[in-house]
Design a protein around this motif. Structure first.
Motif, PDB file in Angstrom:
ATOM      1  N   GLN A  53      29.154 -49.061  71.255  1.00 19.40           N
ATOM      2  CA  GLN A  53      29.079 -50.257  70.393  1.00 19.40           C
ATOM      3  C   GLN A  53      28.785 -49.891  68.945  1.00 19.40           C
ATOM      4  OE1 GLN A  53      25.841 -52.776  71.562  1.00 19.40           O
ATOM      5  NE2 GLN A  53      27.049 -53.695  73.210  1.00 19.40           N
ATOM      6  N   ARG A  54      27.803 -49.000  68.775  1.00 20.81           N
ATOM      7  CA  ARG A  54      27.348 -48.669  67.420  1.00 20.81           C
ATOM      8  C   ARG A  54      28.369 -47.855  66.632  1.00 20.81           C
ATOM      9  NH1 ARG A  54      20.915 -47.442  67.307  1.00 20.81           N
ATOM     10  NH2 ARG A  54      20.193 -49.562  67.692  1.00 20.81           N
ATOM     11  N   ARG A  55      29.267 -47.188  67.343  1.00 19.45           N
ATOM     12  CA  ARG A  55      30.290 -46.397  66.648  1.00 19.45           C
ATOM     13  C   ARG A  55      31.102 -47.264  65.691  1.00 19.45           C
ATOM     14  NH1 ARG A  55      31.777 -41.323  68.075  1.00 19.45           N
ATOM     15  NH2 ARG A  55      33.777 -41.719  67.089  1.00 19.45           N
ATOM     16  N   GLU A  56      31.211 -48.561  66.039  1.00 16.07           N
ATOM     17  CA  GLU A  56      32.007 -49.460  65.205  1.00 16.07           C
ATOM     18  C   GLU A  56      31.384 -49.582  63.796  1.00 16.07           C
ATOM     19  OE1 GLU A  56      33.173 -52.921  67.415  1.00 16.07           O
ATOM     20  OE2 GLU A  56      33.453 -53.988  65.497  1.00 16.07           O
ATOM     21  N   ALA A  57      30.077 -49.774  63.759  1.00 15.31           N
ATOM     22  CA  ALA A  57      29.401 -49.867  62.451  1.00 15.31           C
ATOM     23  C   ALA A  57      29.486 -48.532  61.712  1.00 15.31           C
ATOM     24  CB  ALA A  57      27.945 -50.266  62.639  1.00 15.31           C
TER      25      ALA A  57
ATOM     26  N   SER B 221      31.683 -46.411  61.770  1.00 19.49           N
ATOM     27  CA  SER B 221      33.052 -46.037  61.373  1.00 19.49           C
ATOM     28  C   SER B 221      33.336 -46.347  59.899  1.00 19.49           C
ATOM     29  CB  SER B 221      34.087 -46.727  62.269  1.00 19.49           C
ATOM     30  OG  SER B 221      34.115 -48.100  61.963  1.00 19.49           O
TER      31      SER B 221
END
Ligand SMILES: Nc1ncnc2c1ncn2[C@@H]1O[C@H](COP(=O)(O)OP(=O)(O)O)[C@@H](O)[C@H]1O
Ligand SMILES: O=C(O)C1=C[C@@H](OP(=O)(O)O)[C@@H](O)[C@H](O)C1
Ligand SMILES: [Mg+2]
Length: 187
Positions: free
Chosen positions: A146-150, A152
């Motif tokens: 989930q946090r990978r999105e932020a 990125s």
């Protein structure tokens, strides 16, 4: 007075982001030393100001309080300081105000690690990361993804799988010096 957002690239703070345990604190310290800059670890700064550990702040004051202190400190550092290397806590960059301040004023470096490599780190960090407390490995993996999105949204990224802290720091320094040369060679 000159706005910090107009700062020459070479004077901008370098901010390290990424999931808990990827090495922001360890590698940030080395990057600062190699660039002859001051190092600021946001969690350590909050601990020093409160004379309390992060787990104690979470337990006694609550996560919302921690997030507010974290946000205000980072916005202040990004806006009013220059020539620093700043390591954020892994959750800070999920706050929009934090992302905006970092991206407007600083060079944002994402320290990335594969889930398989990250899993090996879990025993090293699980006891002093309140966000990981009482979570199953599956739940932690979901949070990691989930946090990978932020994360990125960044200026630069380094995949640190199989890199020891010293090598990772050298690669970051090399990449930053290259950026300085390419983008500000005429200054
Ligand atoms: N590149 C690396 N290779 C192996 N272990 C690392 C590396 N970077 C950090 N570590 C170890 O992982 C743990 C978490 O590192 P830390 O710097 O606190 O991460 P973060 O600040 O991102 O949470 C520490 O025990 C540290 O020694
Ligand atoms: O990801 C998070 O929500 C957190 C990460 C921690 O910092 P590190 O990323 O340095 O472990 C620390 O700020 C706190 O425990 C919360
Ligand atoms: Mg840290």
């Amino acid at each position: 007075m000159k706005e910090y957002s107009e700062l020459p690239l070479r004077e901008k703070n370098i901010v390290l982001i990424g999931f808990m345990g990827v090495g922001k604190t360890t590698i940030g310290q080395l990057v600062a030393k190699k660039l002859y800059r001051d190092f600021i670890d946001v969690d350590q700064e909050i601990e020093n100001r409160h004379h309390m550990s992060i787990p104690a702040i979470f337990e006694q004051m609550g996560e919302d309080y921690f997030r507010k202190v974290e946000r205000e400190l980072i916005v202040d550092l990004c806006t009013n300081k220059r020539l620093k290397v700043i390591s954020l806590g892994g959750g800070a960059y999920l706050q929009e105000e934090v992302r905006n301040a970092c991206l407007s004023h600083c060079i944002v470096f994402f320290l990335d690690l594969s889930w398989d490599c990250w899993k090996e780190r879990l025993p090293l960090i699980v006891n002093n990361r309140p966000v990981l407390k009482n979570k199953t490995l599956e739940e932690i993996e979901r949070l990691f993804l989930q946090r990978r999105e932020a994360y990125s949204i960044h200026n630069s990224r380094l995949l640190t799988n199989d890199l020891d802290p010293e090598t990772a720091a050298n690669q970051i320094v090399e990449s930053i010096k290259w950026t300085w040369e390419v983008y500000e060679s005429n200054e």
